[in-house]
Motif scaffolding. Structure first.
Motif, mmCIF file in Angstrom:
data_model
loop_
_atom_site.group_PDB
_atom_site.id
_atom_site.type_symbol
_atom_site.label_atom_id
_atom_site.label_comp_id
_atom_site.label_asym_id
_atom_site.label_seq_id
_atom_site.Cartn_x
_atom_site.Cartn_y
_atom_site.Cartn_z
ATOM 1 N N ILE A 98 0.841 -1.406 0.020
ATOM 2 C CA ILE A 98 0.028 -0.225 -0.044
ATOM 3 C C ILE A 98 1.436 1.692 0.131
ATOM 4 C CG2 ILE A 98 -1.709 1.122 1.331
ATOM 5 C CD1 ILE A 98 -2.485 -1.123 2.130
ATOM 6 N N ALA A 99 0.696 2.113 -1.168
ATOM 7 C CA ALA A 99 1.656 3.036 -1.064
ATOM 8 C C ALA A 99 1.159 4.690 -0.664
ATOM 9 C CB ALA A 99 2.335 3.336 -2.591
ATOM 10 N N SER A 100 2.174 4.965 -0.296
ATOM 11 C CA SER A 100 1.023 6.331 0.548
ATOM 12 C C SER A 100 0.818 7.294 -0.890
ATOM 13 C CB SER A 100 2.490 7.878 0.717
ATOM 14 O OG SER A 100 3.504 7.229 -0.449
ATOM 15 N N LEU A 101 0.345 8.318 -0.454
ATOM 16 C CA LEU A 101 -0.547 8.861 -0.997
ATOM 17 C C LEU A 101 -0.281 9.447 -2.298
ATOM 18 C CD1 LEU A 101 -3.547 9.492 -2.408
ATOM 19 C CD2 LEU A 101 -3.413 11.608 -0.641
ATOM 20 N N GLU A 102 1.152 10.488 -1.679
ATOM 21 C CA GLU A 102 1.653 11.052 -2.733
ATOM 22 C C GLU A 102 2.598 10.202 -4.004
ATOM 23 O OE1 GLU A 102 2.783 15.427 -1.083
ATOM 24 O OE2 GLU A 102 4.711 13.835 -0.663
ATOM 25 N N ASP A 103 3.165 9.058 -3.866
ATOM 26 C CA ASP A 103 3.597 7.647 -4.573
ATOM 27 C C ASP A 103 2.268 7.338 -5.486
ATOM 28 O OD1 ASP A 103 6.072 7.934 -3.175
ATOM 29 O OD2 ASP A 103 6.055 6.816 -1.636
ATOM 30 N N LYS A 104 1.105 7.536 -4.894
ATOM 31 C CA LYS A 104 0.151 7.613 -6.134
ATOM 32 C C LYS A 104 -0.127 8.411 -6.477
ATOM 33 C CE LYS A 104 -1.928 4.603 -2.556
ATOM 34 N NZ LYS A 104 -3.794 3.987 -1.870
ATOM 35 N N ILE A 105 0.203 9.796 -6.309
ATOM 36 C CA ILE A 105 -0.138 10.993 -7.607
ATOM 37 C C ILE A 105 1.365 10.841 -8.809
ATOM 38 C CG2 ILE A 105 -0.564 13.068 -7.617
ATOM 39 C CD1 ILE A 105 -1.918 12.852 -4.814
ATOM 40 N N VAL A 106 1.520 10.971 -8.101
ATOM 41 C CA VAL A 106 2.783 10.925 -9.032
ATOM 42 C C VAL A 106 3.123 10.055 -10.402
ATOM 43 C CG1 VAL A 106 5.382 11.110 -8.772
ATOM 44 C CG2 VAL A 106 5.027 12.204 -7.458
ATOM 45 N N GLN A 107 2.539 8.388 -9.737
ATOM 46 C CA GLN A 107 2.656 7.122 -10.340
ATOM 47 C C GLN A 107 1.496 7.724 -11.540
ATOM 48 O OE1 GLN A 107 3.223 3.901 -8.057
ATOM 49 N NE2 GLN A 107 5.050 4.709 -6.888
#
Length: 511
Positions: free
Chosen positions: A149-158
């Motif tokens: 489960i990735a952090s939210l900012e990692d999800k956004i950038v990805q």
């Protein structure tokens, strides 16, 4: 190839696409719906900014289509604040938080400031990927699958970077690749496989599964594959950070030396890129150079089905495939990979040799069977996998125990949604019996749950049938026949196709 932002003061003009546009490298498919739960936000943002982003990526797509062997040396500028904002609204709001504990609602409270700061860190090379939070989910065979489960900012950038990279790689990917691609889904792969088996002289099927693929992807090879098309070192550095971010379990952070981060937004695209170079390009060339008869290919992520007319081709490809995977630190699953006789003439040939019924194989949740139509002609039949159905029923049983004391209307509403969702995927032609069996078992589980609420409960089966008819949908086929939908999506003759009228998705085209 130097590809950077274009400087122009001319206004943006919307241009209607031609009725017969030039054929792209990947098959055009029907549009895909938006993310559930975020439709209002998506509609509210579809303004000039989204049109501008689409046009910018359109230029990337055009360049990728026209210059197949050149590298993009300037891509990160497309990850703008607008792109990050759109990526944020595409994420599910109720998804679990990463190790930082930040939820979508927390981030939205000061969204614009957070996005501007995130954009600044990305372009100053100050952005750091965080380890994912490790969780385990049960598999159909009883084992546990690790999920990050990735952090939210990692999800956004990805998510923002995936949009940019898709503009390039969707022009490169082969038509027989279906997994985790825009405008493509599991039923597209199932349709292509069905058309390939029924319209060619395929007699042998290689049902291949790569063992622990997402856990064993070699990072060095993946970076080398990316550098074939991506010359922007900043993008490569971003991806390398996600690959090596590791995961946190029981408070300890473990670095990852191989594999893609399962559960990450960018992981499916990286897996497709890896298999594009390891399998797709190689298999397409093998078919052109070595296949003596018909050969079809359908790949959905690491699940691959290849059909052959010649048994010699099948055996040779199987051996060459093992050798090819070994060169890139991959292996075929010894139990899930099988070579079996399967096709239009299999039942007749086996009966003539005094052998039993043709073997079956599983693909994307369905068991594929050599059957007969009412007229006695060959018919590819598909039914829901029994093990997957039993796993789903066990989940329903466990949930019913938690909801035991809810009212009948409340339980009926929930069960109706569950059964409707199951039917939405499994209601394919020739699967009516499995749909009826699933509904019957759900009704029986519901009846047992009601009887456990009280020792004096006397809910009879006839009464339970009336209750079920009020809340549960009736089994009916929702999907068209594979050939009908396949022709509707590909209504043209492909040059060099071996399957009429369009053979590209079933692996018949020589693209």
């Amino acid at each position: 190839m130097m590809y950077g932002p274009e400087k122009s003061d001319s206004p943006t003009v919307a241009v209607k696409s031609a009725n017969k546009p030039a054929r792209a490298g990947a098959e055009s498919m029907e549009p895909r719906g938006g993310t559930k739960g975020n439709m209002e936000q998506l509609r509210s943002r579809r303004t000039q900014s989204r049109e501008r982003l689409y046009q910018q990526l359109g230029r990337v797509r055009s360049a990728a289509r026209q210059r197949k062997k050149e590298r993009f040396t300037s891509l990160l500028h497309h990850v703008s604040v607008e792109q990050l904002r759109n990526a944020c609204f595409c994420l599910k709001r109720n998804s679990a938080a990463g190790i930082d504990g930040v939820t979508w609602q927390d981030y939205e409270r000061d969204l614009e400031t957070n996005l501007v700061e995130l954009h600044r860190r990305i372009h100053r090379n100050a952005y750091q990927a965080q380890p994912s939070r490790r969780r385990y989910i049960p598999k159909a065979d009883g084992k546990l699958r690790p999920l990050g489960i990735a952090s939210l900012e990692d999800k956004i950038v990805q998510r923002a970077l995936v949009e940019v990279l898709n503009a390039i790689y969707e022009e490169d990917f082969k038509g027989f690749s279906y997994g985790f691609r825009p405008k493509r889904g599991q039923h597209d792969a199932l349709d292509a496989l069905a058309v390939g088996i029924t319209r060619t002289k395929v007699k042998w099927i290689l049902d291949a599964d790569i063992s622990k693929f997402f856990d064993t992807v070699n990072h060095d090879w993946l970076i080398r594959f990316l550098e074939h098309r991506i010359g922007d070192a900043r993008v490569i550095r971003l991806i390398d950070k996600w690959l090596k971010a590791g995961f946190m379990e029981d408070g300890a952070v473990t670095a990852t030396e191989e594999g893609t981060p399962q559960g990450a937004v960018i992981s499916p695209l990286l897996a497709n890129i890896y298999l594009h170079y390891v399998f797709d390009l190689w298999a397409d060339q093998w078919r052109k150079r070595h296949a003596r008869g018909d050969m079809i290919i359908v790949r959905y992520a690491d699940d691959i089905v290849i059909g052959f007319e010649s048994p010699a081709d099948a055996k040779r490809f199987h051996q060459d495939f093992r050798t090819r995977l070994a060169q890139f630190s991959l292996t075929l699953h010894p139990e899930k990979t099988r070579l079996l006789e399967f096709g239009r003439f299999t039942a007749t040939n086996r009966a003539r040799r005094g052998e039993g019924k043709p073997e079956t194989f599983n693909f994307l949740g369905f068991t594929h069977i050599c059957g007969r139509s009412r007229r006695g002609d060959f018919q590819l039949k598909r039914k829901s996998r029994r093990d997957r159905m039993m796993t789903k029923l066990k989940e329903i049983k466990d949930e019913l125990r938690q909801r035991m004391h809810q009212s009948i209307p409340s339980l009926g509403k929930w069960l109706g949604q569950v059964v409707s969702g199951y039917f939405a995927y499994h209601a394919v032609p020739s699967n009516s019996r499995s749909l009826g069996a699933f509904r019957h078992h759900v009704t029986d589980l519901w009846r047992r749950t009601l009887r456990r609420r009280s020792q004096r409960d006397a809910t009879t089966w006839s009464r339970m049938t009336e209750i079920a008819d009020s809340y549960l949908p009736i089994p009916r086929i929702l999907h068209p026949w594979p050939s009908v939908r396949f022709i509707a999506k590909h209504p043209r003759w492909e040059p060099g196709a071996r399957i009429a009228p369009a053979g590209i998705c079933a692996g018949g085209s020589q693209q």
